[in-house]
Design an enzyme around this catalytic site. Structure first.
Site, PDB file in Angstrom:
ATOM      1  N   LYS A  64      40.866  45.145  49.250  1.00 17.52           N
ATOM      2  CA  LYS A  64      41.470  45.970  48.204  1.00 17.52           C
ATOM      3  C   LYS A  64      41.634  47.432  48.612  1.00 17.52           C
ATOM      4  CE  LYS A  64      41.663  42.971  44.690  1.00 17.52           C
ATOM      5  NZ  LYS A  64      42.858  42.719  43.865  1.00 17.52           N
ATOM      6  N   SER A  75      38.373  37.341  51.878  1.00 18.00           N
ATOM      7  CA  SER A  75      38.883  38.576  51.292  1.00 18.00           C
ATOM      8  C   SER A  75      37.825  39.561  50.826  1.00 18.00           C
ATOM      9  CB  SER A  75      39.828  38.236  50.131  1.00 18.00           C
ATOM     10  OG  SER A  75      39.176  37.422  49.186  1.00 18.00           O
TER      11      SER A  75
END
Lengths: 323, 323
Positions: free
Chosen positions: B52, B306
């Protein structure tokens, strides 16, 4: 054991070139501690989960065809075992590894999964692993690939220092001033000192298992005492360093440190929370020494996280604990 | 929410250049599964522990001086929060993050530690986070940095695909054919599809939370049902994807998959044992889909890991379990 030659800086550079051809550099990750950034070399991300793949690859690729045909014998608590087995499998060389019966189950299983034959010895009962290995070498005409007392192995481990120098120059503007490394027999520390002659290299051993630190202080080989305390660092328990390691380290390494099991666990937890890395106890020894304030951090400090092979249940207990 | 423009491949490339200037590429690690090598993109090794940081950095660096002075507002279960907070701190921008009261404690603490103001909303009670954020934006004149429905954020996440393409070409001889990615609102999947137009990109959502997969199948926005089952993937729980995400994905992404909590835990354990990486549940969703055979692996398959922000006690329970 006869040592054929001394390891050299040029040898480390040659090893680094050979290793760069098959293994991408492991990342050098920033970690902020008390407002200061240290750089963690994530050797636990190597394919076998430890830096030991470096020395094994340098050693095995330098064997000639006749030597390769007769196979290799390694002695290891588990990480060197996997480094030798991984390299041997890729080169089509038969590998036999002498491992302690009380090695972590994951290390025994991984070594066998890489195709190596495992011969167990009874470490808790005091059986001498070097004698077991010497017998196998004599029987088979195989080449001994010692975990630390070998010039190729020392040079190979030093390739981590060549990578650190390049990465630190890019990320922090100049070469490393201080490199802190977990230390068993001293192969990695010696290789790093050869690789980065202008950096201060500090080996870190488990409390009571500091054969390298004691030998450096005495100027001669000092074995681990019979009353050595328990340690969680299964990767850092050689009974004594060897003369070639002492010869490499003397004059190049002037400071050493020790860490307690509790300090090691705290470092494992920090690596979990801040780096998202699984680090085994022995692999966290250098970070533990820095966190515990046993080594003064400088700008451009590199800390080796040398391995990440640990049983899940043992690791879960570390995460659940607070000591 | 008004969308000012559509994200583009050129935008992804520009984002990748900006990100390369401050963050080294995360490693692309080989993992052998049933004799086939897949390549794991270790985004859990980013400074905030998740990809992110990419979208947030691209968004915030493109704000002008007046926008920077008025601050930013983010909405996030924790990883986007840290990406925005990290970027804002480096740029001297005030950041306010709307987070659910039941976000993992590590994510709440880390976001605050990065200097952001955290405003909690009651997710379990059904409070609408977008309304909370819109009120803050209106009150402060701040810029909303949406976690996925934002062209800069989509482009920024796509920079991971630019890195994968370069790394795959070097390590496996050519660009990726298949990229499997965990999917919440679809920002990462959309960015990857823009980054690598010739690769098959497959988003993976938690079972019952597949707003992206359902919306793609329906050709219009399908929210998560009120009876959605519990999921351990706290990072992959948006109530519905947004039109901009659907617009990017339609025509580019033709296949999606879902995974169960048990499959996710198995993937977390494999990442621990074989990669020595701490991966959070949502971060392991793509690997889980591959392991469970829900996606046919091809040569040159990349799997995004992720994120790695998870509470130690929860992670320990995953390691100790076997379901």
């Amino acid at each position: 054991m006869t040592i054929s030659r001394m390891p050299t800086h040029a040898g480390v550079q040659r090893a680094a070139e050979k290793i760069a051809a098959i293994l991408p550099p492991t990342p050098l990750l920033p970690l902020e501690i008390d407002g200061q950034t240290i750089w963690c070399k994530a050797e636990c991300l190597q394919p076998v989960g430890a830096f030991k793949i470096r020395g094994a690859w340098h050693r095995l690729t330098d064997l000639d065809a006749a030597e390769r045909a007769r196979g290799v014998v390694g002695v290891s608590s588990g990480n060197h075992a996997q480094g030798v087995a991984w390299s041997a499998a890729r080169l089509g060389i038969a590998a036999t590894i002498v491992m302690p019966v009380d090695a972590p189950a994951v290390k025994l299983a991984a070594t066998r999964a890489l195709g190596a034959e495992v011969v167990l010895y009874d470490r808790p009962a005091g059986e001498n692993r070097d004698e077991v290995a010497a017998r196998l070498v004599a029987e088979r005409g195989a080449t001994l690939v010692h975990a630390f007392a070998d010039p190729w192995v020392i040079e190979g481990q030093g390739s981590a220092g060549i990578e650190i120098a390049a990465q630190m120059a890019e990320l922090a503007g100049d070469e490393p001033r201080l490199i802190v490394a977990p230390c068993g027999g001293g192969g990695l520390a010696g290789g790093l000192a050869l690789a980065c002659p202008d950096a201060l290299v500090v080996p870190v051993e488990p409390e009571g298992w500091d054969t390298v630190g004691q030998s450096l202080a005495a100027g001669s080989l000092v074995p681990v005492g019979p009353g050595a305390p328990p340690t969680n660092c299964d990767a850092l328990q050689p009974p004594v360093t060897h003369q070639i390691n002492l010869d490499v380290l003397q004059g190049r390494v002037t400071q050493a440190a020790t860490v307690t099991p509790s300090e090691v666990r705290a470092a494992q937890r920090l690596a979990f929370a801040k780096l998202r890395l699984v680090v085994e106890p022995g692999g966290a020894a250098a970070l533990a020494a820095v966190l515990a304030g046993r080594i003064a951090v400088q700008p451009r400090t590199a800390v080796i996280l040398s391995g990440g092979n640990t049983d899940p249940a043992a690791y879960a207990q570390v995460l659940l604990g607070d000591d």
